[in-house]
Design a protein around this motif. Structure first.
Motif, PDB file in Angstrom:
ATOM      1  N   GLY A  44       0.785  -1.228   0.000  1.00 27.52           N
ATOM      2  CA  GLY A  44       0.000   0.000   0.000  1.00 27.52           C
ATOM      3  C   GLY A  44       0.815   1.274   0.000  1.00 27.52           C
ATOM      4  O   GLY A  44       0.292   2.339   0.352  1.00 27.52           O
ATOM      5  N   LYS A  45       2.085   1.201  -0.420  1.00 25.67           N
ATOM      6  CA  LYS A  45       2.932   2.406  -0.402  1.00 25.67           C
ATOM      7  C   LYS A  45       2.379   3.467  -1.356  1.00 25.67           C
ATOM      8  O   LYS A  45       2.245   4.639  -0.991  1.00 25.67           O
ATOM      9  N   THR A  46       2.082   3.065  -2.586  1.00 22.81           N
ATOM     10  CA  THR A  46       1.522   4.007  -3.558  1.00 22.81           C
ATOM     11  C   THR A  46       0.170   4.521  -3.099  1.00 22.81           C
ATOM     12  O   THR A  46      -0.135   5.718  -3.214  1.00 22.81           O
ATOM     13  N   THR A  47      -0.653   3.638  -2.564  1.00 29.71           N
ATOM     14  CA  THR A  47      -1.964   4.043  -2.052  1.00 29.71           C
ATOM     15  C   THR A  47      -1.812   5.098  -0.967  1.00 29.71           C
ATOM     16  O   THR A  47      -2.549   6.096  -0.942  1.00 29.71           O
ATOM     17  N   LEU A  48      -0.853   4.910  -0.075  1.00 30.53           N
ATOM     18  CA  LEU A  48      -0.629   5.886   0.991  1.00 30.53           C
ATOM     19  C   LEU A  48      -0.258   7.246   0.415  1.00 30.53           C
ATOM     20  O   LEU A  48      -0.768   8.285   0.860  1.00 30.53           O
ATOM     21  N   LEU A  49       0.640   7.275  -0.579  1.00 29.01           N
ATOM     22  CA  LEU A  49       1.018   8.548  -1.195  1.00 29.01           C
ATOM     23  C   LEU A  49      -0.204   9.240  -1.794  1.00 29.01           C
ATOM     24  O   LEU A  49      -0.345  10.470  -1.700  1.00 29.01           O
ATOM     25  N   LYS A  50      -1.082   8.471  -2.423  1.00 28.97           N
ATOM     26  CA  LYS A  50      -2.268   9.068  -3.044  1.00 28.97           C
ATOM     27  C   LYS A  50      -3.254   9.562  -1.987  1.00 28.97           C
ATOM     28  O   LYS A  50      -3.927  10.571  -2.196  1.00 28.97           O
ATOM     29  N   VAL A  51      -3.345   8.857  -0.858  1.00 29.10           N
ATOM     30  CA  VAL A  51      -4.232   9.298   0.217  1.00 29.10           C
ATOM     31  C   VAL A  51      -3.720  10.600   0.835  1.00 29.10           C
ATOM     32  O   VAL A  51      -4.487  11.551   1.051  1.00 29.10           O
ATOM     33  N   VAL A  52      -2.414  10.686   1.103  1.00 28.89           N
ATOM     34  CA  VAL A  52      -1.899  11.884   1.780  1.00 28.89           C
ATOM     35  C   VAL A  52      -1.910  13.105   0.859  1.00 28.89           C
ATOM     36  O   VAL A  52      -1.974  14.246   1.341  1.00 28.89           O
ATOM     37  N   THR A  53      -1.852  12.890  -0.463  1.00 27.52           N
ATOM     38  CA  THR A  53      -1.874  14.029  -1.391  1.00 27.52           C
ATOM     39  C   THR A  53      -3.280  14.335  -1.904  1.00 27.52           C
ATOM     40  O   THR A  53      -3.459  15.268  -2.691  1.00 27.52           O
ATOM     41  N   GLY A  54      -4.274  13.539  -1.481  1.00 28.39           N
ATOM     42  CA  GLY A  54      -5.653  13.826  -1.851  1.00 28.39           C
ATOM     43  C   GLY A  54      -6.133  13.184  -3.131  1.00 28.39           C
ATOM     44  O   GLY A  54      -7.273  13.421  -3.550  1.00 28.39           O
ATOM     45  N   GLU A  55      -5.304  12.364  -3.794  1.00 34.37           N
ATOM     46  CA  GLU A  55      -5.753  11.676  -5.007  1.00 34.37           C
ATOM     47  C   GLU A  55      -6.728  10.557  -4.683  1.00 34.37           C
ATOM     48  O   GLU A  55      -7.549  10.176  -5.521  1.00 34.37           O
TER      49      GLU A  55
END
Length: 504
Positions: A44-55
């Motif tokens: 879930g590394k990519t998912t986490l980046l998208k969650v924290v940036t609002g994507e």
């Protein structure tokens, strides 16, 4: 640059179809400077980046961010947003020079190498001066010289940086903290990835040692309780036998009654000791339950069924040239791939490595099922199609593929539940499918790109021992040194053309 703030409070997220969330009750506050996001493919590394940036929107909890937050994707399919604006912006001159971005790149995006595309993505993101910058595998495809330029540019970033990477050296050089993800848990640790993972390993070792010691204590207490239970049962039987004996009429001093009382007292004492042993064993079991011991999965793969090609050569190609675009040519001498050859194809970005690979693949003297090919990039649509193809495999073949996936460090159940596998998982899937069919030749373009750290180690070990021919394109010199013994090296000539030199 705007004031930077980024904090997650009790965040939960699961993709559709998942039986368990990737994150649950995730609470973390990210400091300024770079934080590495580390974990296996599919964690879930990519998912986490998208969650924290609002994507992506969290399904539970909250994300507090302040200022512009940008996510730079792993994939390089499309030109970055605002690319044209960046190219002609007066204040972009330094960044264009620093990361060697040419003004004609927007017009010829389709002809750029993936390394050039990656530099363009990062240059545009830095130019926009975000408060939060989330980079997904920024060093993929980039050669050593461009990597040095990239590192310096990222060191100058003063906001909150989140970095997902398989590049241990990059994580150690840039990061002040690392968030280690192992769903559904995530722990923020100080230092680069080496320091953070050493700390995690030490804690896990201590937990396993404590758990083992308590288990041994629990077993001893249970064994002692069982021993005392046997004794209590024996005393109880003796007591019952005594009660059944008649007291002689002439025993006027009640000696038999006193003896019977002694037996009954010992019986009660033995039973009490059994209860005490069981209580102590229960307390130890409770202590064990409070120790978190991570499950260890077997890793390391053997390329089962692979073999040398019975013929001497898988490829013979006379000297020639290939067009590279912009009027440039790639010139190569007579080329051959023998049944036991392990070839490294090396050279800077943009010299035509992928072009040459594609040309060679169409001229192999080899049955398609005996060839494993893993391209440099796989589109999202192709990734989805691959996963659906995997799911439709016969059960026995699917089982072998999933065993290989597991031994490359990914969890098969989580992968099969996903709608879109991560780029690292796609590479593992392509490799696993080929492995179970017994290849004669493995061709991988940037084999370590997108792969997690455990997966890279497993891959290196597997390829080093694999009994078949290989052609590997990579900027990872240490990886190639362990596996290959022939170097096809590309260099740029004064004319701008590329020439291939064979170094055995």
């Amino acid at each position: 640059m705007a004031s930077a703030q980024l904090a997650l409070q009790s965040v939960e997220f699961a993709h559709p179809g998942m039986t368990t969330p990737l994150f649950s009750e995730l609470t973390v506050q990210f400091p300024s400077a770079w934080t590495g996001i580390v974990g296996p493919n599919g964690a879930g590394k990519t998912t986490l980046l998208k969650v924290v940036t609002g994507e992506l929107e969290a399904q539970g909890g909250s994300v507090h961010r302040q200022g512009l937050a940008l996510y730079v994707a792993q994939r390089t399919d499309d030109a970055p947003e605002f690319f044209e604006d960046f190219i002609w912006a007066p204040d972009a001159t330094v960044l264009k020079a620093r990361l060697r971005v040419s003004e004609d790149w927007p017009e010829r995006w389709s002809t750029l190498s993936h390394g050039e595309r990656k530099r363009a993505q990062i240059a545009v993101a830095l130019w926009r001066e975000p408060a939060v910058l989330a980079l997904d595998e920024p060093s993929n495809h980039i050669d050593a010289d461009a990597r040095r330029l990239l590192v310096q540019a990222l060191k100058d970033f003063t906001g909150i940086g989140l970095l997902v990477s398989h590049d241990r050296a990059l994580l150690d050089e840039l990061c002040m903290h690392c968030l280690l993800i192992d769903p559904p848990d995530a722990v923020l640790r100080p230092g680069g990835v080496t320091e953070a993972m050493e700390q995690q390993e030490n804690e896990e070792t201590s937990a396993r040692n404590a758990n083992d010691a308590l288990r041994r204590t629990e077993n001893r207490l249970q064994a002692e309780a069982q021993r005392r239970r046997v004794i209590a049962d024996q005393k109880a039987a003796a007591s019952r036998g005594s009660k059944q004996k008649k007291i002689p009429a002439h025993d006027h001093d009640g000696r038999a009654m006193r003896n019977l009382a002694k037996v009954s007292g010992k019986d009660a004492y033995a039973g009490k000791m059994v209860a005490q042993m069981n209580k102590r064993a229960g307390k130890v079991a409770t202590e064990r339950a409070e120790i978190a011991v991570k499950k260890r999965y077997e890793t390391g793969i053997w390329v089962d069924g692979a073999s040398y090609m019975p013929r001497d050569f898988l490829l013979r190609l006379p000297a020639g040239s290939l067009p590279l675009g912009g009027g440039r040519q790639l010139h190569f001498p007579d080329l051959a791939i023998g049944g036991t050859d392990r070839i490294a194809l090396t050279g800077a970005n943009g010299l035509g490595k992928s072009t040459l690979i594609n040309h060679l693949l169409g001229r192999l003297q080899l049955a398609a099922e005996k060839l494993v090919t893993v391209p440099q990039e796989i589109s999202a649509d192709d990734s989805r199609a691959l996963l659906e193809q995997i799911k439709r495999l016969p059960n026995d073949e699917l089982g072998r593929v999933m065993i290989t996936i597991s031994r490359l460090g990914s969890r098969p159940s989580r992968l099969l539940e996903s709608a879109l596998p991560s780029p690292g998982e796609v590479r593992k899937l392509l490799l696993a499918i080929g492995i179970v069919r017994g290849p004669h030749l493995i061709v991988m373009d940037e084999p370590t790109n997108h792969m997690d750290l455990p997966g890279i180690v497993c891959l290196e070990d597997a390829l080093a021992e694999c009994p078949c021919a290989m052609l590997l394109v990579s900027h990872d010199e240490a990886f190639l040194e362990e596996i290959t013994h022939i170097d096809w090296h590309l260099t740029r000539e004064v004319s701008g053309d590329t020439r291939l030199e064979i170094i055995a």
